[in-house]
Design an enzyme around this catalytic site. Structure first.
Site, PDB file in Angstrom:
ATOM      1  N   ARG A  81      -3.825   5.682  33.988  1.00  0.00           N
ATOM      2  CA  ARG A  81      -2.544   5.602  34.667  1.00  0.00           C
ATOM      3  C   ARG A  81      -2.680   6.171  36.072  1.00  0.00           C
ATOM      4  O   ARG A  81      -3.477   7.069  36.320  1.00  0.00           O
ATOM      5  CB  ARG A  81      -1.470   6.373  33.898  1.00  0.00           C
ATOM      6  N   TYR A 223      -4.936  -1.788  33.419  1.00  0.00           N
ATOM      7  CA  TYR A 223      -5.087  -0.692  32.445  1.00  0.00           C
ATOM      8  C   TYR A 223      -3.800  -0.501  31.610  1.00  0.00           C
ATOM      9  O   TYR A 223      -2.689  -0.570  32.139  1.00  0.00           O
ATOM     10  CB  TYR A 223      -5.438   0.619  33.167  1.00  0.00           C
ATOM     11  N   LYS A 232       4.669   2.851  28.230  1.00  0.00           N
ATOM     12  CA  LYS A 232       5.197   3.958  29.029  1.00  0.00           C
ATOM     13  C   LYS A 232       6.372   3.534  29.917  1.00  0.00           C
ATOM     14  O   LYS A 232       7.371   4.237  30.054  1.00  0.00           O
ATOM     15  CB  LYS A 232       4.082   4.571  29.887  1.00  0.00           C
ATOM     16  N   HIS A 252       7.822  11.431  24.423  1.00  0.00           N
ATOM     17  CA  HIS A 252       6.377  11.224  24.295  1.00  0.00           C
ATOM     18  C   HIS A 252       5.884  12.002  23.071  1.00  0.00           C
ATOM     19  O   HIS A 252       5.206  13.014  23.205  1.00  0.00           O
ATOM     20  CB  HIS A 252       5.711  11.729  25.581  1.00  0.00           C
ATOM     21  N   SER A 274      -0.713  13.604  27.575  1.00  0.00           N
ATOM     22  CA  SER A 274      -1.735  12.597  27.323  1.00  0.00           C
ATOM     23  C   SER A 274      -3.086  13.261  27.082  1.00  0.00           C
ATOM     24  O   SER A 274      -3.461  14.189  27.802  1.00  0.00           O
ATOM     25  CB  SER A 274      -1.829  11.654  28.520  1.00  0.00           C
ATOM     26  N   CYS A 276      -4.015  15.161  24.627  1.00  0.00           N
ATOM     27  CA  CYS A 276      -3.914  16.545  24.137  1.00  0.00           C
ATOM     28  C   CYS A 276      -3.664  16.613  22.632  1.00  0.00           C
ATOM     29  O   CYS A 276      -3.212  17.633  22.123  1.00  0.00           O
ATOM     30  CB  CYS A 276      -2.836  17.303  24.894  1.00  0.00           C
ATOM     31  N   ASP A 299       2.560   8.236  19.572  1.00  0.00           N
ATOM     32  CA  ASP A 299       2.741   8.397  21.027  1.00  0.00           C
ATOM     33  C   ASP A 299       4.199   8.458  21.477  1.00  0.00           C
ATOM     34  O   ASP A 299       4.502   9.173  22.417  1.00  0.00           O
ATOM     35  CB  ASP A 299       2.040   7.250  21.758  1.00  0.00           C
ATOM     36  N   ARG A 391     -10.506   3.702  25.473  1.00  0.00           N
ATOM     37  CA  ARG A 391      -9.438   3.568  24.471  1.00  0.00           C
ATOM     38  C   ARG A 391      -9.751   2.511  23.429  1.00  0.00           C
ATOM     39  O   ARG A 391     -10.409   1.521  23.713  1.00  0.00           O
ATOM     40  CB  ARG A 391      -8.134   3.151  25.179  1.00  0.00           C
TER      41      ARG A 391
HETATM   42  N1  LIG Z   1     -10.247  21.232  20.228  1.00  0.00           N
HETATM   43  C1  LIG Z   1      -9.406  20.328  19.789  1.00  0.00           C
HETATM   44  N2  LIG Z   1      -9.433  19.095  20.341  1.00  0.00           N
HETATM   45  C2  LIG Z   1      -8.550  18.192  19.879  1.00  0.00           C
HETATM   46  C3  LIG Z   1      -7.618  18.499  18.841  1.00  0.00           C
HETATM   47  N3  LIG Z   1      -6.873  17.390  18.610  1.00  0.00           N
HETATM   48  C4  LIG Z   1      -7.321  16.447  19.470  1.00  0.00           C
HETATM   49  N4  LIG Z   1      -8.344  16.915  20.232  1.00  0.00           N
HETATM   50  C5  LIG Z   1      -9.117  16.152  21.244  1.00  0.00           C
HETATM   51  O1  LIG Z   1      -8.254  15.813  22.319  1.00  0.00           O
HETATM   52  C6  LIG Z   1      -8.536  14.506  22.809  1.00  0.00           C
HETATM   53  C7  LIG Z   1      -7.298  13.677  22.838  1.00  0.00           C
HETATM   54  O2  LIG Z   1      -6.730  13.617  21.554  1.00  0.00           O
HETATM   55  P1  LIG Z   1      -5.656  12.505  21.158  1.00  0.00           P
HETATM   56  O3  LIG Z   1      -5.165  12.847  19.786  1.00  0.00           O
HETATM   57  O4  LIG Z   1      -6.233  11.166  21.353  1.00  0.00           O
HETATM   58  O5  LIG Z   1      -4.548  12.748  22.281  1.00  0.00           O
HETATM   59  P2  LIG Z   1      -3.152  12.010  22.556  1.00  0.00           P
HETATM   60  O6  LIG Z   1      -2.168  13.073  22.842  1.00  0.00           O
HETATM   61  O7  LIG Z   1      -2.830  11.078  21.450  1.00  0.00           O
HETATM   62  O8  LIG Z   1      -3.473  11.201  23.883  1.00  0.00           O
HETATM   63  P3  LIG Z   1      -2.718   9.938  24.587  1.00  0.00           P
HETATM   64  O9  LIG Z   1      -3.048   8.728  23.798  1.00  0.00           O
HETATM   65  O10 LIG Z   1      -3.301   9.929  25.949  1.00  0.00           O
HETATM   66  O11 LIG Z   1      -1.246  10.213  24.645  1.00  0.00           O
HETATM   67  C8  LIG Z   1      -9.622  13.936  21.902  1.00  0.00           C
HETATM   68  O12 LIG Z   1     -10.852  14.029  22.557  1.00  0.00           O
HETATM   69  C9  LIG Z   1      -9.570  14.805  20.692  1.00  0.00           C
HETATM   70  O13 LIG Z   1     -10.806  14.865  20.051  1.00  0.00           O
HETATM   71  C10 LIG Z   1      -7.632  19.815  18.277  1.00  0.00           C
HETATM   72  O14 LIG Z   1      -6.872  20.157  17.368  1.00  0.00           O
HETATM   73  N5  LIG Z   1      -8.543  20.681  18.793  1.00  0.00           N
HETATM   74  O1  LIG Z   2      -0.301   5.235  28.638  1.00  0.00           O
HETATM   75  C1  LIG Z   2      -1.505   5.290  28.523  1.00  0.00           C
HETATM   76  O2  LIG Z   2      -2.285   4.767  29.300  1.00  0.00           O
HETATM   77  C2  LIG Z   2      -2.119   6.015  27.381  1.00  0.00           C
HETATM   78  C3  LIG Z   2      -1.277   7.052  26.860  1.00  0.00           C
HETATM   79  O3  LIG Z   2      -0.829   6.989  25.735  1.00  0.00           O
HETATM   80  C4  LIG Z   2      -0.933   8.183  27.740  1.00  0.00           C
HETATM   81  O4  LIG Z   2      -1.497   8.289  28.818  1.00  0.00           O
HETATM   82  O5  LIG Z   2      -0.091   9.001  27.309  1.00  0.00           O
HETATM   83 MN   LIG Z   3       0.278   8.933  25.161  1.00  0.00          MN
END
Ligand SMILES: Nc1nc2c(ncn2[C@@H]2O[C@H](COP(=O)(O)OP(=O)(O)OP(=O)(O)O)[C@@H](O)[C@H]2O)c(=O)[nH]1
Ligand SMILES: O=C([O-])CC(=O)C(=O)O
Ligand SMILES: [Mn+2]
Length: 609
Positions: A81, A223, A232, A252, A274, A276, A299, A391
């Site tokens: 983004r 993207y 989003k 979110h 994002s 996290c 999400d 992704r």
């Molecule tokens: N250390 C740690 N890392 C984590 C944990 N949960 C997720 N991660 C890492 O954080 C990164 C992002 O995790 P996601 O669960 O994909 O994050 P998201 O919030 O869904 O991301 P978006 O799709 O961008 O909104 C990955 O590399 C995970 O491995 C956790 O409990 N501990």
């Molecule tokens: O919107 C995107 O590109 C992926 C996503 O879930 C975020 O960034 O929170």
């Molecule tokens: Mn997201």
């Protein structure tokens, strides 16, 4: 060529006059070679994916490993983004607020009409009717995306309910069908006979929301977050404006279902910025015996009050658009099972020599692969095989632990909301707010280190209110007030309780203090036991944190000192946080709700400031 604005309904592709007129108007401006109304059929998927393979955008993966799945590598300048290119073009600048980019809507439209002029030349213009949430919802949330990207059409079919059935319903409802018109172009017209590139896009990018008109214009990027406009742009930026006007919340947040050993069911929503941890928490495999998690969304959550006064959440999406790196059989076995069923698109990961995909953190690194940059990669390579924001895009219904309630347009009643960020210091593993307003303060001051999900520097601590900083479609001060009002008008006993979590705190060596992933079930258990009045807590200046005994750490590979360190509230660290919060709040001037100023003053006095 069917860009004539006077075409008959049959040729127009729809009997809906307003929609036909808009499509004709866009076609006249963008001058595509042809117009295709997306049906969402399997034949169409086959045609489009074949076309993408032929164009070099897609590589078909090995049918035995990932059936009906594809690999794509984007241009290196189109991987995330683009927050600095994202605009909320409200009529008045003050309505976009201090956290959004703004330009006068008419000026923006003039500028973008210039960019859109002839921008689809040599390409097909696709019209994608879609609905966010259920088609059977009381008030279906329709959208129509126009795009010149086959990659977008294919990805939209995974991420949203699209196609003929949706258009039929829009036509049936006629003028009563409110749909969000969402215009997207790669901004890469083709000259006569010009050879296309694998990932067309434009260096100049605009991701623009017109909140009063409920309209989206996107230009220059292919993207996900910039181009799949149902996600989003609609479900957060535009929907947050609708939610403010209509008294609900567009957030979110992931949505999960938690089942206790006594078979009690709870629904939890959680907002983390994002990259996290939302997807991981949404599909968690609890490490504590007897507990079970099912998923409803990873999400986005739309939350409305039910007749019983509780807040009900639905996930408006139809797929997962997940961060690949770090996903593996240990961290997220359910995501692995989902993608292994196929019907998925992988972008900016590595392609193995045997027609599979690989990324950092996945088991069994291949001896050789092609990196997302198209270069040779081996485990000895210095460069990453995959972009940190690479992704997978996969159908939600393939997830084995999808809760059956996903199919219910009424959604699920939320018992707890978690806010969380990525902080090396200061923020304890879990803190319970004292009440809704204090919880709103926690959300409004949420901080996190920036990630690769957006372009720009990674690892910088910034305030990310409710994990919505890049997604609030109006003045964030008004958004805070909206959150406070939601609490004021509700029966406090029926509102979700609000918690603040941090899985990412580190020790002096820089290692994570908390093992995270499946072990986060221990925190969920504490949250539920707080709701039930069973778990003990210590009152601290920032809220209630678990007593060491109240957190279930049986079988956990951590010393009591490490647990203490993860839970610690250090007044000195929090005192250092105050000037940052003050600076953040100062941005809002008199748009900052008084209640939040009172919460800050209370926190300061509790810290002895
Ligand atoms: N250390 C740690 N890392 C984590 C944990 N949960 C997720 N991660 C890492 O954080 C990164 C992002 O995790 P996601 O669960 O994909 O994050 P998201 O919030 O869904 O991301 P978006 O799709 O961008 O909104 C990955 O590399 C995970 O491995 C956790 O409990 N501990
Ligand atoms: O919107 C995107 O590109 C992926 C996503 O879930 C975020 O960034 O929170
Ligand atoms: Mn997201």
């Amino acid at each position: 060529m069917t860009t004539d604005t006077t075409v008959a309904p049959a040729e127009a592709g729809t009997t809906h006059e307003g929609l036909a007129a808009w499509v004709a108007e866009v076609a006249a401006m963008t001058t595509p070679d042809r117009i295709h109304w997306v049906t969402g059929s399997d034949e169409e998927w086959k045609e489009l994916t074949d076309k993408l393979v032929e164009a070099g955008t897609f590589t078909r993966l090995d049918e035995a490993k990932k059936p009906n799945s594809f690999y794509a590598a984007s241009s290196p300048q189109d991987v995330a983004r683009v927050e600095d290119r994202t605009f909320i073009c409200s009529r008045e600048e003050k309505d976009s607020g201090p956290t959004n980019n703004w330009m006068d809507p008419e000026k923006m439209k003039d500028l973008m009409r210039g960019l859109y002029a002839g921008c689809m030349k040599g390409r097909t213009m696709y019209v994608i009717p879609f609905v966010m949430g259920h088609l059977e919802a009381e008030k279906p949330m329709f959208g129509v995306e126009i795009t010149d990207s086959e990659y977008v059409v294919v990805s939209m079919r995974v991420m949203a309910r699209t196609g003929r059935k949706v258009l039929d319903r829009i036509e049936e409802l006629g003028d009563a069908a409110n749909y969000v018109p969402a215009l997207h172009s790669l901004g890469a017209p083709l000259g006569d006979g010009e050879q296309d590139v694998a990932w067309p896009c434009n260096e100049e990018k605009y991701i623009v929301q017109f909140p009063e008109e409920r309209t989206i214009w996107s230009y220059g990027s292919g993207y996900g977050g910039n181009a799949l406009l149902g996600k989003k742009c609609y479900s957060l930026r535009i929907a947050s404006v609708m939610a403010r006007d209509e008294g609900w919340l567009a957030e979110h947040m992931l949505i999960l279902k938690l089942i206790s050993p006594e078979q009690q069911v709870y629904y939890v929503a959680a907002a983390f910025p994002s990259a996290c941890g939302k997807t991981n928490l949404a599909m968690l495999e609890p490490t504590i015996p007897g507990w079970k998690v099912e998923t409803l969304g990873d999400d986005i959550a739309w939350m409305r009050f039910g007749k019983d006064g509780r807040l009900y959440a639905v996930n408006p999406e139809f797929g997962f658009f997940g961060v690949a790196p770090g996903t593996n059989e240990h961290t997220n076995p359910n995501a692995m099972k989902t993608i292994n069923k196929g019907n998925s698109v992988f972008t900016n990961v590595a392609l193995t020599d045997d027609g599979d995909v690989w990324w950092e953190g996945l088991e069994n690194p291949p001896a050789h692969a092609t990196s997302w940059k198209g270069e040779d990669w081996t485990p000895d390579s210095e460069e990453l095989s995959s972009h940190p924001n690479s992704r997978y895009c996969t159908p939600i219904e393939q997830c084995d632990i999808l809760a059956e309630e996903y199919a219910d347009p009424a959604g699920v009643p939320i018992s707890a909301i978690l806010f969380g960020g990525r902080r090396k210091t200061t923020v304890p593993l879990v803190t319970e707010s004292r009440d809704w307003t204090h919880g709103t303060f926690m959300g409004a001051t949420l901080s996190s280190e920036t990630t690769a999900a957006a372009t720009g520097q990674v690892g910088v601590v910034r305030r990310d209110p409710m994990a919505m900083l890049p997604f609030i479609g109006y003045n964030a001060g008004d958004y805070f007030q909206h959150w406070i009002n939601i609490g004021k008008d509700a029966d406090a006993t029926k509102l979700p309780r609000i918690f603040y979590v941090n899985w990412f705190r580190r020790d002096d060596e820089g290692d994570f203090l908390w093992p995270g992933f499946g072990e986060n079930s221990r925190v969920l258990k504490w949250v539920i036991e707080r709701l039930e009045g069973k778990a003990a807590a210590v009152e601290t200046p920032i809220g209630h944190v678990p007593t060491p005994e109240s957190l279930d750490i049986e079988g956990l590979d951590m010393t009591p000192e490490q647990v203490q360190a993860a839970l610690k509230v250090d007044p000195e660290e929090w005192k250092a946080e105050i000037p940052q919060i003050e600076e953040w709040f100062a941005k809002f001037g008199d748009q900052l709700p008084t209640q939040l100023q009172i919460e800050l003053d209370t926190l300061k006095s509790r810290l002895g400031l």
